[in-house]
Enzyme design. Sequence first.
Site, PDB file in Angstrom:
ATOM      1  N   MET A 137       7.704   9.443  16.203  1.00  0.00           N
ATOM      2  CA  MET A 137       6.748  10.538  16.592  1.00  0.00           C
ATOM      3  C   MET A 137       5.449  10.396  15.617  1.00  0.00           C
ATOM      4  O   MET A 137       5.697  10.182  14.515  1.00  0.00           O
ATOM      5  CB  MET A 137       7.296  11.902  16.350  1.00  0.00           C
ATOM      6  CG  MET A 137       6.067  12.940  16.327  1.00  0.00           C
ATOM      7  SD  MET A 137       6.873  14.550  16.664  1.00  0.00           S
ATOM      8  CE  MET A 137       7.290  14.791  14.734  1.00  0.00           C
ATOM      9  N   ASN A 138       4.332  10.534  16.169  1.00  0.00           N
ATOM     10  CA  ASN A 138       3.282  10.672  15.458  1.00  0.00           C
ATOM     11  C   ASN A 138       2.231  11.812  15.721  1.00  0.00           C
ATOM     12  O   ASN A 138       2.774  13.056  15.658  1.00  0.00           O
ATOM     13  CB  ASN A 138       2.320   9.298  15.171  1.00  0.00           C
ATOM     14  CG  ASN A 138       1.948   8.409  16.280  1.00  0.00           C
ATOM     15  OD1 ASN A 138       2.743   7.949  16.954  1.00  0.00           O
ATOM     16  ND2 ASN A 138       0.561   8.303  16.585  1.00  0.00           N
ATOM     17  N   ASP A 139       0.975  11.556  16.235  1.00  0.00           N
ATOM     18  CA  ASP A 139       0.112  12.729  16.068  1.00  0.00           C
ATOM     19  C   ASP A 139       0.539  13.937  17.047  1.00  0.00           C
ATOM     20  O   ASP A 139       1.074  13.792  18.207  1.00  0.00           O
ATOM     21  CB  ASP A 139      -1.220  12.257  16.858  1.00  0.00           C
ATOM     22  CG  ASP A 139      -1.610  11.021  16.241  1.00  0.00           C
ATOM     23  OD1 ASP A 139      -1.036  10.453  15.259  1.00  0.00           O
ATOM     24  OD2 ASP A 139      -2.473  10.542  16.900  1.00  0.00           O
ATOM     25  N   GLN A 155       2.668  12.312  20.364  1.00  0.00           N
ATOM     26  CA  GLN A 155       2.922  10.877  20.365  1.00  0.00           C
ATOM     27  C   GLN A 155       4.358  10.376  20.158  1.00  0.00           C
ATOM     28  O   GLN A 155       4.820  10.812  19.028  1.00  0.00           O
ATOM     29  CB  GLN A 155       2.023  10.272  19.241  1.00  0.00           C
ATOM     30  CG  GLN A 155       0.505  10.677  19.695  1.00  0.00           C
ATOM     31  CD  GLN A 155      -0.173   9.762  20.648  1.00  0.00           C
ATOM     32  OE1 GLN A 155      -0.473   8.607  20.653  1.00  0.00           O
ATOM     33  NE2 GLN A 155      -0.306  10.273  21.787  1.00  0.00           N
ATOM     34  N   TRP A 198      -2.467   7.956  24.406  1.00  0.00           N
ATOM     35  CA  TRP A 198      -2.634   8.210  23.121  1.00  0.00           C
ATOM     36  C   TRP A 198      -2.993   9.731  22.908  1.00  0.00           C
ATOM     37  O   TRP A 198      -2.950  10.624  23.935  1.00  0.00           O
ATOM     38  CB  TRP A 198      -3.470   7.356  22.557  1.00  0.00           C
ATOM     39  CG  TRP A 198      -2.992   5.880  22.347  1.00  0.00           C
ATOM     40  CD1 TRP A 198      -1.567   5.775  22.534  1.00  0.00           C
ATOM     41  CD2 TRP A 198      -3.737   4.731  21.825  1.00  0.00           C
ATOM     42  NE1 TRP A 198      -1.528   4.422  22.121  1.00  0.00           N
ATOM     43  CE2 TRP A 198      -2.666   3.834  21.658  1.00  0.00           C
ATOM     44  CE3 TRP A 198      -4.717   4.708  21.236  1.00  0.00           C
ATOM     45  CZ2 TRP A 198      -2.982   2.512  21.079  1.00  0.00           C
ATOM     46  CZ3 TRP A 198      -5.334   3.162  20.599  1.00  0.00           C
ATOM     47  CH2 TRP A 198      -4.213   2.356  20.643  1.00  0.00           C
ATOM     48  N   ARG A 262     -11.759   7.013  20.605  1.00  0.00           N
ATOM     49  CA  ARG A 262     -10.363   7.716  21.144  1.00  0.00           C
ATOM     50  C   ARG A 262     -10.373   9.305  20.518  1.00  0.00           C
ATOM     51  O   ARG A 262     -11.407   9.650  19.753  1.00  0.00           O
ATOM     52  CB  ARG A 262      -9.584   6.991  20.299  1.00  0.00           C
ATOM     53  CG  ARG A 262      -9.474   6.648  18.985  1.00  0.00           C
ATOM     54  CD  ARG A 262      -8.404   5.551  18.734  1.00  0.00           C
ATOM     55  NE  ARG A 262      -7.933   5.448  17.355  1.00  0.00           N
ATOM     56  CZ  ARG A 262      -8.605   4.155  16.786  1.00  0.00           C
ATOM     57  NH1 ARG A 262      -9.391   3.478  17.516  1.00  0.00           N
ATOM     58  NH2 ARG A 262      -8.379   4.207  15.500  1.00  0.00           N
ATOM     59  N   ASP A 263      -9.249   9.801  21.081  1.00  0.00           N
ATOM     60  CA  ASP A 263      -9.036  11.186  20.589  1.00  0.00           C
ATOM     61  C   ASP A 263     -10.127  12.092  20.822  1.00  0.00           C
ATOM     62  O   ASP A 263     -10.743  13.042  19.950  1.00  0.00           O
ATOM     63  CB  ASP A 263      -8.884  11.238  19.034  1.00  0.00           C
ATOM     64  CG  ASP A 263      -7.708  10.027  18.674  1.00  0.00           C
ATOM     65  OD1 ASP A 263      -6.992   9.547  19.617  1.00  0.00           O
ATOM     66  OD2 ASP A 263      -7.992   9.467  17.693  1.00  0.00           O
ATOM     67  N   GLU A 319     -10.541   9.210  13.453  1.00  0.00           N
ATOM     68  CA  GLU A 319      -9.544   9.423  14.349  1.00  0.00           C
ATOM     69  C   GLU A 319      -9.289  10.841  14.679  1.00  0.00           C
ATOM     70  O   GLU A 319      -9.931  11.780  13.611  1.00  0.00           O
ATOM     71  CB  GLU A 319      -8.344   8.989  14.184  1.00  0.00           C
ATOM     72  CG  GLU A 319      -8.287   7.386  13.943  1.00  0.00           C
ATOM     73  CD  GLU A 319      -6.866   6.793  13.629  1.00  0.00           C
ATOM     74  OE1 GLU A 319      -6.559   5.785  14.679  1.00  0.00           O
ATOM     75  OE2 GLU A 319      -6.473   7.246  12.963  1.00  0.00           O
ATOM     76  N   ASP A 355      -9.061   6.715   9.386  1.00  0.00           N
ATOM     77  CA  ASP A 355      -8.448   5.472   9.631  1.00  0.00           C
ATOM     78  C   ASP A 355      -8.092   4.597   8.557  1.00  0.00           C
ATOM     79  O   ASP A 355      -7.107   4.112   8.316  1.00  0.00           O
ATOM     80  CB  ASP A 355      -9.130   4.765  10.825  1.00  0.00           C
ATOM     81  CG  ASP A 355      -8.063   3.783  11.431  1.00  0.00           C
ATOM     82  OD1 ASP A 355      -6.942   3.975  11.388  1.00  0.00           O
ATOM     83  OD2 ASP A 355      -8.498   2.696  12.343  1.00  0.00           O
TER      84      ASP A 355
HETATM   85  N1  DQQ Z   1      -2.838   8.003  16.828  1.00  0.00           N
HETATM   86  C1  DQQ Z   1      -3.269   7.669  18.343  1.00  0.00           C
HETATM   87  C2  DQQ Z   1      -4.439   7.447  18.411  1.00  0.00           C
HETATM   88  C3  DQQ Z   1      -4.984   8.077  17.079  1.00  0.00           C
HETATM   89  C4  DQQ Z   1      -3.990   7.650  16.283  1.00  0.00           C
HETATM   90  C5  DQQ Z   1      -2.190   6.478  18.884  1.00  0.00           C
HETATM   91  C6  DQQ Z   1      -4.162   8.506  15.122  1.00  0.00           C
HETATM   92  O1  DQQ Z   1      -5.044   8.028  19.622  1.00  0.00           O
HETATM   93  O2  DQQ Z   1      -6.262   7.671  16.911  1.00  0.00           O
HETATM   94  O3  DQQ Z   1      -0.776   6.751  18.590  1.00  0.00           O
HETATM   95  O4  DQQ Z   1      -2.597   8.390  14.268  1.00  0.00           O
END
Ligand code: DQQ
Length: 663
Positions: A137-139, A155, A198, A262-263, A319, A355
Site C-alpha cells: 500500500m502507499n498513498d 494506492q 495513481w 500529478r496528484d 507530489e 519527491d
Molecule cells: N504515489 C503515486 C503518485 C504520487 C506518489 C503513485 C507519491 O501519484 O506522486 O503510486 O508517493
Amino acid sequence: MIPAVPATVDGGVHDGAQSANAPLLPETSLKGQRPPARQKRPSTVLPAIAWTVLLLALAGLVVYRQGHGGGQAAAPGDQVAAAGRVVEVAASRGVVQGVSEKSTAPALLGGGAYDWTNAMLAWQRTAFHFQPQKNWMNDPNGPLYYKGWYHLFYQWNPDGAVWGNITWGHAVSRDLVHWLHLPLAMVPDHWYDINGVWTGSATQLPDGRIMMLYTGSTEDGVQVQLLAEPADPSDPLLRRWAKSEANPVLVPPPGVGLTDFRDPTTAWLNPADKAWRIAIGSKNQEHAGLALVYSTEDFVHYDLLPTLLHVVQGTGMWECVDFYPVSAELAAGVGLDTSAAPGPGVKHVLKASLDYDRNDYYAIGTYDPATDRWAPDDAAIDVGIGLRYDYGKFYASKTFYDPVGRRRVLWGWIGESDSERADVLKGWASLQSIPRTVLMDTKTGSNLLQWPVVEVENLRMRGKRFDGLDLQPGSVVPLDVGRATQLDIEAVFQVQAGAAAAGSVAAGAEAPYNCSASAGAAGRGLLGPFGLLVVADDSLSEQTAVYFYLVRGADGKLSTHFCQDAFRSSRANDLVKAVYGSSVPVLTGEDLSVRILVDHSIVESFAQGGRTCITSRVYPTKAIYDSARVFLFNNATNVNVTAKSIKIWELNSAYIRPYPDSS
Ligand code: DQQ
C-alpha cells in the site's frame, strides 16, 4: 532483571486528582469486536527506583550496532532463502514508471539478510493502524465522509508486497478507527490509466455529488488527470465508480514534463469568481517545485491559470500537494471546510511531498483569491525548506474536512524501513498513520498541531499512572505496565527547578543539537536526553528512545529538541535505523509533554500537543510479544528530571476486516 516501578494508579487513569480508588475506565466494547485482552497486574510492589546503568548499557549498545555490519542486502531479482523458504525479491518499479522509488533501497540497509522467523514477522503487523489484508500500500487517496461513513481509498498493489500495478483499495469506517474492507474502487482498465490509477482527491459539491480527480499513468507512461464519479450515489458505501467519458480531462500543458504532472488536490471555491480551483504538483527545468492552478466549473473543462499557486526553488518535484484553510482565531478549536473563504482569522496551509527526499513539508500563509497565489508568512520556512508534518517516516499525506466532527483530518503513508525481501516474506508493506486532527497552533502562531483523532481513545483499556518519579542523571527506570506492544502513553516531564534557568548550569553554552546527526539517546549532554524507551526488552538489548534534549545556546537561551532514536531498535541489521527529530517550541510555563502510540512495528509520537511529530518503524527481534517493556530514562549529565505524570493505557485492537458481503 531490574524490578519495575509499580503504577501509582493501577486500573484507571483519569485526568483528575490521583486516587487509589480511581474508577476503571470503561472498556471499549463494539459489536463484533473481540474482547479486550486482559492486562497483567503488577507482580511486585516496590518503591520507585532510579537505576544508574544507562550510560554503560547505551554505550555497549552503540558498540553492538557498529559491530553488526557485514554482508550485502538482497538485491531486487535475487532469490534468497529465509526461514526455510525461497523468496523471489521483486523490484519496485517506481522510478521506471515516473514516480520516486518506493521501497527501501538495498544500499541504505545495514548488512546481511537477517534470519527473520515467522513469529517475528507476524508480530510486526499492527493492530490499530489501518492496513489492507495483504500486499503493498502507499498513498492515502480521496478521503471523504459520505452518508454516515468515512471512506479511505489508497494506492494498492493486488499482486504483491512491492510497488506496482497500482489500483485503488477502499475501506469504510464509522469512526476512523474500525474499518471494513470493500472491493477495489478503481483498477487500471483504460489506455489512460493502464499503467496505474495513481493519487487523487475527492471534492464534494454543495449538491452532494462527489468529483474524484486522480492521476492516471497512460499506456505511454504520461501522467494525465482523470475524473470519476460514484456510479450509484444512493449507495453510502460508494462501491462502484464510473470513469468519465471525457477522460483524460487534463494532459500535461506545454512546458511541463510528461511525467511531472500529478496528484490533483481537493477543489476549493474561489470566492471572487465562484468557480472551482484545483492545484497539481510539478517542477520546472530549474528543479523548482511548484503547484499549477486550474479553474473549472464542471470538473470536465479546465483553464490553466497564468500564475502558479506557489513555487520554491531547489525543492524538485512536488507530489501530493494539499491546500486548505485553518482557523487562526484564538481558541477556535475547529477545522475549516476546504472552500472556507480567506479573510481575517483564516490562514492557508500549503503542503508538498518532496519527491527527492520523500518528506512532507508544509508552510502557513495567505491565499489571495484575486490572483490565486499563496505566500508563506515566513519565507525562511517556506514549503520544502521549513516545517515538516512529521520528522520520521511519513509521506504523501492528504487531509479532508470532516463535517460531522468539524475537524480537518490528516492521513499519511507510513512506509517500511526494512528490506523488500522482508516485505515479501511477511506479505505486506506499509501502513497509514493514525488519522490526526490538524489545527493551527494559535499559541505560537507559527506551526500546526497534530493529534490522534479522539476516537482512538475508545481503544484504551485499563490504564496505569505513575506520578512524580525522580530521574537522576544516568538513570533508567522500568515501568510495570504489563504487555507493552499496543500502548497509548501520555508523559509529562519537568526539568528540575532552577537547573534550566539561565546561569544555573555551570558548564554554560553547548553546541547546537541536531537529532538526526546526533548519537541518539546514547549521546550525553548537560540537559538531555531524557524520555522513554519503548519496545525494549528487559536487558535493553533492543529499545526505541523517545526523548527531549535541551541545549543552551551561546545567547544563553534554551532550545528544546524532540527526537526518536531507532539505532538500537533491533538486533537485525537489514533495516534502516535512524535518529529522527527536530526542535519543538516550548512556551513559558509549559511542561515538556509527549504522547506516544506504540503499535507493534510503529512508534508514532506527538510532542507539546502535536507541535512536532515523529514516526518510526521498528522491527525488534527480542522485544516482541510478552517481552516488550517500557522504561523511563535520563541520560543527561547535569540535570534531574521529574516524570511528573506518566499515563499508559494498553490499547485494544481495532476491528479491520472485510465488509461482510464484499467477497
Ligand atoms: N504515489 C503515486 C503518485 C504520487 C506518489 C503513485 C507519491 O501519484 O506522486 O503510486 O508517493
